[in-house]
Design an enzyme around this catalytic site. Structure first.
Site, PDB file in Angstrom:
ATOM      1  N   GLY A  69       0.830  -1.202   0.000  1.00  0.00           N
ATOM      2  CA  GLY A  69       0.000   0.000   0.000  1.00  0.00           C
ATOM      3  C   GLY A  69       0.860   1.246   0.000  1.00  0.00           C
ATOM      4  O   GLY A  69       2.073   1.193   0.219  1.00  0.00           O
ATOM      5  N   GLY A  87       0.791   5.666   1.017  1.00  0.00           N
ATOM      6  CA  GLY A  87       0.113   6.755   1.714  1.00  0.00           C
ATOM      7  C   GLY A  87       0.743   8.083   1.378  1.00  0.00           C
ATOM      8  O   GLY A  87       1.526   8.207   0.428  1.00  0.00           O
ATOM      9  N   GLY A  88       0.421   9.094   2.186  1.00  0.00           N
ATOM     10  CA  GLY A  88       0.888  10.434   1.906  1.00  0.00           C
ATOM     11  C   GLY A  88       2.388  10.612   2.021  1.00  0.00           C
ATOM     12  O   GLY A  88       2.975  11.440   1.319  1.00  0.00           O
ATOM     13  N   MET A  89       3.018   9.823   2.898  1.00  0.00           N
ATOM     14  CA  MET A  89       4.446  10.014   3.120  1.00  0.00           C
ATOM     15  C   MET A  89       5.308   8.900   2.555  1.00  0.00           C
ATOM     16  O   MET A  89       6.533   9.041   2.500  1.00  0.00           O
ATOM     17  CB  MET A  89       4.734  10.162   4.620  1.00  0.00           C
ATOM     18  CG  MET A  89       4.248  11.468   5.213  1.00  0.00           C
ATOM     19  SD  MET A  89       4.867  11.701   6.889  1.00  0.00           S
ATOM     20  CE  MET A  89       6.621  11.859   6.599  1.00  0.00           C
ATOM     21  N   GLY A  90       4.706   7.796   2.143  1.00  0.00           N
ATOM     22  CA  GLY A  90       5.540   6.715   1.639  1.00  0.00           C
ATOM     23  C   GLY A  90       4.752   5.491   1.260  1.00  0.00           C
ATOM     24  O   GLY A  90       3.517   5.503   1.219  1.00  0.00           O
ATOM     25  N   VAL A 145       4.493   1.000   1.572  1.00  0.00           N
ATOM     26  CA  VAL A 145       4.796  -0.153   2.421  1.00  0.00           C
ATOM     27  C   VAL A 145       4.852  -1.404   1.549  1.00  0.00           C
ATOM     28  O   VAL A 145       3.963  -1.639   0.727  1.00  0.00           O
ATOM     29  CB  VAL A 145       3.745  -0.330   3.530  1.00  0.00           C
ATOM     30  CG1 VAL A 145       4.089  -1.541   4.399  1.00  0.00           C
ATOM     31  CG2 VAL A 145       3.656   0.921   4.388  1.00  0.00           C
ATOM     32  N   LYS A 168       8.691   0.034   5.123  1.00  0.00           N
ATOM     33  CA  LYS A 168       8.051   1.311   4.797  1.00  0.00           C
ATOM     34  C   LYS A 168       9.115   2.285   4.317  1.00  0.00           C
ATOM     35  O   LYS A 168      10.059   2.597   5.051  1.00  0.00           O
ATOM     36  CB  LYS A 168       7.321   1.867   6.013  1.00  0.00           C
ATOM     37  CG  LYS A 168       6.558   3.160   5.727  1.00  0.00           C
ATOM     38  CD  LYS A 168       5.748   3.576   6.948  1.00  0.00           C
ATOM     39  CE  LYS A 168       4.916   4.810   6.679  1.00  0.00           C
ATOM     40  NZ  LYS A 168       4.112   5.208   7.857  1.00  0.00           N
ATOM     41  N   ASP A 211      -2.960  11.061  15.084  1.00  0.00           N
ATOM     42  CA  ASP A 211      -3.684  10.697  13.862  1.00  0.00           C
ATOM     43  C   ASP A 211      -4.404   9.362  14.048  1.00  0.00           C
ATOM     44  O   ASP A 211      -4.310   8.466  13.204  1.00  0.00           O
ATOM     45  CB  ASP A 211      -2.729  10.643  12.666  1.00  0.00           C
ATOM     46  CG  ASP A 211      -3.473  10.667  11.331  1.00  0.00           C
ATOM     47  OD1 ASP A 211      -4.629  11.128  11.304  1.00  0.00           O
ATOM     48  OD2 ASP A 211      -2.903  10.220  10.318  1.00  0.00           O
TER      49      ASP A 211
END
Length: 241
Positions: free
Chosen positions: A50, A52-55, A57, A72, A166
């Site tokens: 998957g 996300g906003g920062m990296g 996985v 990650k 978060d």
């Protein structure tokens, strides 16, 4: 050891195999630049899980002990931003500092020769609470059992001065342990603020997800353990409704 992929059946094979043993098609390198590479001389990257906003996985295989791990990587566009690199590595520091059964275990972290920062985490099999909620309202007893496990993990984090900031269904993972199908692991301490090192994320940054963020975070005030509990309350409400 590299990994090659069959463009016809999508099967992947390790080693110097040139053609697919299944259908005889010539193997090619995977499209993803990380898949097939070996990180730190021991983690063979095998599959994207998957992003996300920062990296992103990935599932990787520890070559010496034969165990799957989750890798990650910080998005390459952030690698030259020293503050974001520190914030990303703060996830490892925060989670390792907590060392709780309901917080994902981070076992290693570092930087590749290309300057890409990574974390090595335990590989979890299961699904996120977000996916469970999409199926409809969760029975109250089950919802409370999930929320209690999140609260236990957060309680330990708060004792050590770590605020997650978060908490949301996507960061709550449900895995199976023995007969418990809803064994909770809290993910992603990448935006957590370690009290004694607040300069990494900054006290005046708005961090979090709008649907679950506490009012004081929206005002850019310093977040506190109560901010996490507010977010957990939002998650519990969403589970029930």
């Amino acid at each position: 050891m590299s990994i090659n992929q069959c463009p016809k059946c999508d099967s992947r094979f390790r080693g110097d195999i040139a053609t697919c043993p299944v259908d005889g098609t010539e193997l090619v390198a995977p499209d993803d630049p990380f898949v097939g590479t070996v990180i730190a001389g021991r983690y063979l990257v095998e599959e994207l899980l998957g992003a996300g906003g920062m990296g992103s996985v990935y599932r990787a295989r520890h070559q010496f002990i034969g165990r799957d791990v989750a890798l990650k990587f910080l998005d390459q566009s952030f690698t030259k931003n020293e503050r974001l690199r520190k914030r990303f590595l703060g996830e490892a520091r925060a989670a390792n500092q907590i060392n709780h059964e309901h917080i994902i275990d981070i076992t290693d972290f570092g930087e590749t020769e290309d300057g890409i920062v990574y974390l090595v985490m335990e590989y979890l099999e299961g699904h996120s609470l977000e996916e469970a909620i999409e199926e409809g309202p969760i029975e109250p007893r089950r919802a409370l059992r999930i929320a209690l496990q999140v609260a236990l993990g957060l309680g330990r984090a708060h004792e050590l001065g770590v605020v997650h900031r978060d908490i949301k269904p996507a960061n709550i993972y449900l895995t199976r342990r023995r007969s418990d199908r809803d064994y909770v692991k809290v993910l992603d301490f990448g935006v957590a603020r370690i009290e004694q090192d607040a300069r990494i994320t900054g006290r005046n940054m708005i961090v979090g997800t709008p649907e679950y963020i506490a009012p004081e975070q929206i005002r850019s005030s310093a977040s506190s353990p109560s901010s996490d509990l507010y977010s957990l309350g939002c998650v519990l409400f969403e589970m029930l409704t």
